[in-house]
Design a protein around this motif. Sequence first.
Motif, PDB file in Angstrom:
ATOM      1  N   LYS A   1      55.956  46.118  54.942  1.00 13.60           N
ATOM      2  CA  LYS A   1      55.629  47.189  54.008  1.00 13.60           C
ATOM      3  C   LYS A   1      55.013  48.384  54.738  1.00 13.60           C
ATOM      4  O   LYS A   1      54.257  48.231  55.692  1.00 13.60           O
ATOM      5  CB  LYS A   1      54.672  46.684  52.931  1.00 13.60           C
ATOM      6  CG  LYS A   1      55.282  45.626  52.017  1.00 13.60           C
ATOM      7  CD  LYS A   1      54.297  45.227  50.918  1.00 13.60           C
ATOM      8  CE  LYS A   1      54.923  44.207  49.975  1.00 13.60           C
ATOM      9  NZ  LYS A   1      53.998  43.806  48.893  1.00 13.60           N
ATOM     10  N   HIS A   2      55.342  49.569  54.235  1.00 13.72           N
ATOM     11  CA  HIS A   2      54.838  50.810  54.819  1.00 13.72           C
ATOM     12  C   HIS A   2      53.759  51.397  53.918  1.00 13.72           C
ATOM     13  O   HIS A   2      53.895  51.405  52.686  1.00 13.72           O
ATOM     14  CB  HIS A   2      55.984  51.814  54.975  1.00 13.72           C
ATOM     15  CG  HIS A   2      55.559  53.092  55.638  1.00 13.72           C
ATOM     16  ND1 HIS A   2      55.264  53.163  56.985  1.00 13.72           N
ATOM     17  CD2 HIS A   2      55.353  54.335  55.138  1.00 13.72           C
ATOM     18  CE1 HIS A   2      54.919  54.400  57.285  1.00 13.72           C
ATOM     19  NE2 HIS A   2      54.959  55.132  56.175  1.00 13.72           N
ATOM     20  N   TYR A   3      52.673  51.905  54.536  1.00 16.39           N
ATOM     21  CA  TYR A   3      51.545  52.435  53.758  1.00 16.39           C
ATOM     22  C   TYR A   3      51.171  53.830  54.251  1.00 16.39           C
ATOM     23  O   TYR A   3      51.329  54.164  55.433  1.00 16.39           O
ATOM     24  CB  TYR A   3      50.323  51.516  53.886  1.00 16.39           C
ATOM     25  CG  TYR A   3      50.521  50.165  53.249  1.00 16.39           C
ATOM     26  CD1 TYR A   3      50.187  49.948  51.911  1.00 16.39           C
ATOM     27  CD2 TYR A   3      51.044  49.104  53.983  1.00 16.39           C
ATOM     28  CE1 TYR A   3      50.367  48.711  51.319  1.00 16.39           C
ATOM     29  CE2 TYR A   3      51.235  47.866  53.400  1.00 16.39           C
ATOM     30  CZ  TYR A   3      50.890  47.668  52.068  1.00 16.39           C
ATOM     31  OH  TYR A   3      51.065  46.443  51.476  1.00 16.39           O
ATOM     32  N   LEU A   4      50.637  54.618  53.309  1.00 15.82           N
ATOM     33  CA  LEU A   4      50.125  55.954  53.606  1.00 15.82           C
ATOM     34  C   LEU A   4      48.717  56.037  53.030  1.00 15.82           C
ATOM     35  O   LEU A   4      48.517  55.847  51.831  1.00 15.82           O
ATOM     36  CB  LEU A   4      51.023  57.026  52.981  1.00 15.82           C
ATOM     37  CG  LEU A   4      50.808  58.475  53.431  1.00 15.82           C
ATOM     38  CD1 LEU A   4      51.213  58.613  54.900  1.00 15.82           C
ATOM     39  CD2 LEU A   4      51.614  59.423  52.566  1.00 15.82           C
ATOM     40  N   LEU A   5      47.721  56.300  53.889  1.00 13.89           N
ATOM     41  CA  LEU A   5      46.310  56.256  53.486  1.00 13.89           C
ATOM     42  C   LEU A   5      45.666  57.604  53.787  1.00 13.89           C
ATOM     43  O   LEU A   5      45.693  58.074  54.923  1.00 13.89           O
ATOM     44  CB  LEU A   5      45.593  55.138  54.257  1.00 13.89           C
ATOM     45  CG  LEU A   5      44.115  54.932  53.982  1.00 13.89           C
ATOM     46  CD1 LEU A   5      43.893  54.418  52.569  1.00 13.89           C
ATOM     47  CD2 LEU A   5      43.525  53.938  54.993  1.00 13.89           C
TER      48      LEU A   5
END
Length: 677
Positions: free
Chosen positions: A92-96
């Motif tokens: 999974k790819h995340y943007l924080l």
Amino acid sequence: MILMRAILSEVHSHGNQQSLTLELIDVPFVVNDLAMIFMENNAKASRLVPIKRREHHHVVDVTIAVPAFIFEQDNQREFSWAMYLTFNVDTKHYLLEVESEYVSDRHQLTLDSYFQFNADSQNHALFEIHTGQNPDEFVVNSINLTKDGLTVTGLNTINDQPLENQCLLLENAATATVTEYEIATELLRGLFSVTVPIADLTAAGPYNLYVEYDYHSQHVRQRLVLDRELTGQSGAQALPSGRIGRLERVADGRLQVQTDAPVSLKRKVVALGSKAERVKAGLHQLHEKLSNRYMRWLFKQGHRPFAATTIIFESFGGRQISDSPLAIYQMFKQLYPGFHFVWSVERELVPYCKANHIAYVVRRTARWARTLEKAQYWISNARFPAWVKKPKYVTYIQTWHGTPLKKLGLDIENVMMPGTTTEAYHRNFVQEANRWDALVSPNDYSTQIFRSAFGFNNQILKVGYPRNDELINATPVDITALKQKLKIPLDKKVVMYAPTYRDNQFVEKGKYTFELPFSLADFKQRFGEDTVLILRMHYLISNALDVSEYSDFVYDLSSYPNISDLYLVSDLLITDYSSVFFDYAYLKRPILFYPYDYQLYQGELRGFYLDYEHDLPGTIAHNEAELLVNIRNGLRQPDMSQNAKFQAFYERFCAIDDGQAAIKVVRYVMHQIEANQ
């Protein structure tokens, strides 16, 4: 769901290159493909920057080139870049979105452009660039009109390049007379200070202010402006001519000194009478002696904040006026003397406060309770009593008082202090720590410990300890002056002994005993001809050491308020488990460790975060014979900068401090003040 947090905690400028440090909290077990994405809020442009991950702790570094964040589009002159951390966990790819705990001043890029690191209303980090500014304007940091004169502080560099032949110009607008004042005083690295004597403001004004300098073969003249209101600055002063000098910020931000007709005698008398009544009432409250029960009741009463911004300072529970709170206080007094500053002190410090013109309140009095509750800002290096109520409008800045060597807070498995239990100590520590709105940290190592040992979830200001600014900015001339002040012979070397207290050597709650673990007679016989000894006992040690027999050789400076002065005059430090060596290491002078009860201290007391046998930046002496031999060796090697082990320690614990920690904390408070206006 990912609960990870990314916090901008540090920025270092190297011309157009900016090195950003991010602290990662609650990191998943495996995080891959880390990168930073910058999103421009107006044009919706983006920049992807790779991340360098450090080996120790969850800390990452990002290097950016400022010109890459400036582009031509519809004559855009303002750029506001939000920051995001992008990463993968499993598939999974995340943007924080990155939070900000970094407090930035403006960094001038060219004559007409600058950038800042800021935070939005949700405390998310912003990288803001301003181009196309008026090249005829010079933005100052502060300006104050006091009895000493007109004092201006500002930058003496542009993009880290020094400004040559810099001077301040005072122009009388009525007569067109211009007086020039050379700018030669560096308040801090990169920041000048210049004062126009009050006697030079005698004529009728107004006065205009300019700065001149040479930059890249160009002679520059700019008018002085302030890009915010005159909040906190001293703006009015009686002049020798009888007129009243008054600072004014006109519509375009330009600064002037106006000279008004003198105040009438009637108005002076009325004002003086009102002030006398306030002083009388304050003294009456000051001398009330109240029980703890009544004091607790006072803190439960509803209070409203003072109309004027008021900042309370306290050091070591009111026992001293010292340490980082003092460094912050001094910087505030210099830059923003228009605020109300008050020290919380024990009654024994009242004569010192009066002699040094320091405003104070005595702890555990009605006036203290009222002042503490109505002030908007608390700055302390230790803890206030648990029963002191912190109003919602108070911002509490905790500077702490050392880089941790011994276990702290939740990390102490078995608390042996009088009057508490391990469970109660842990509970009270966490409750107190989370009253702090911001906690000052000197390095990544301390930040990680503070988060875990204090159960701390609020803002950390990783700026270095303000008390250490003096170590970085002091000159040989300053050190000579300090030796003369302390009456230390200039032709003698100085050894400083600064041990800690032992948790199991208490006589009552909050008081500990100590006996010297070496013979002063032997010490004097070996080194007395060309060396003196400074004793600096921990502030919790209650018994005074009798050194009267060695008054020509031993200086007991345990009660001296500023330990940094003692570091500066010392050629060698001896300690045991005290964290003083972390600060002394800034000087790159020899450090000797004398843990005469090491096995007991390690096994039965707090324990350590570092490997005491391998991670320390100096030699360990286990008995008095080894101690004397190693003192001799240490005095023969005054500079440790070429010692590989010492330098590795320095890079890990001291490298972030640039001598401007106090002004960074002041800047943080000013941001809070301006946001609440």
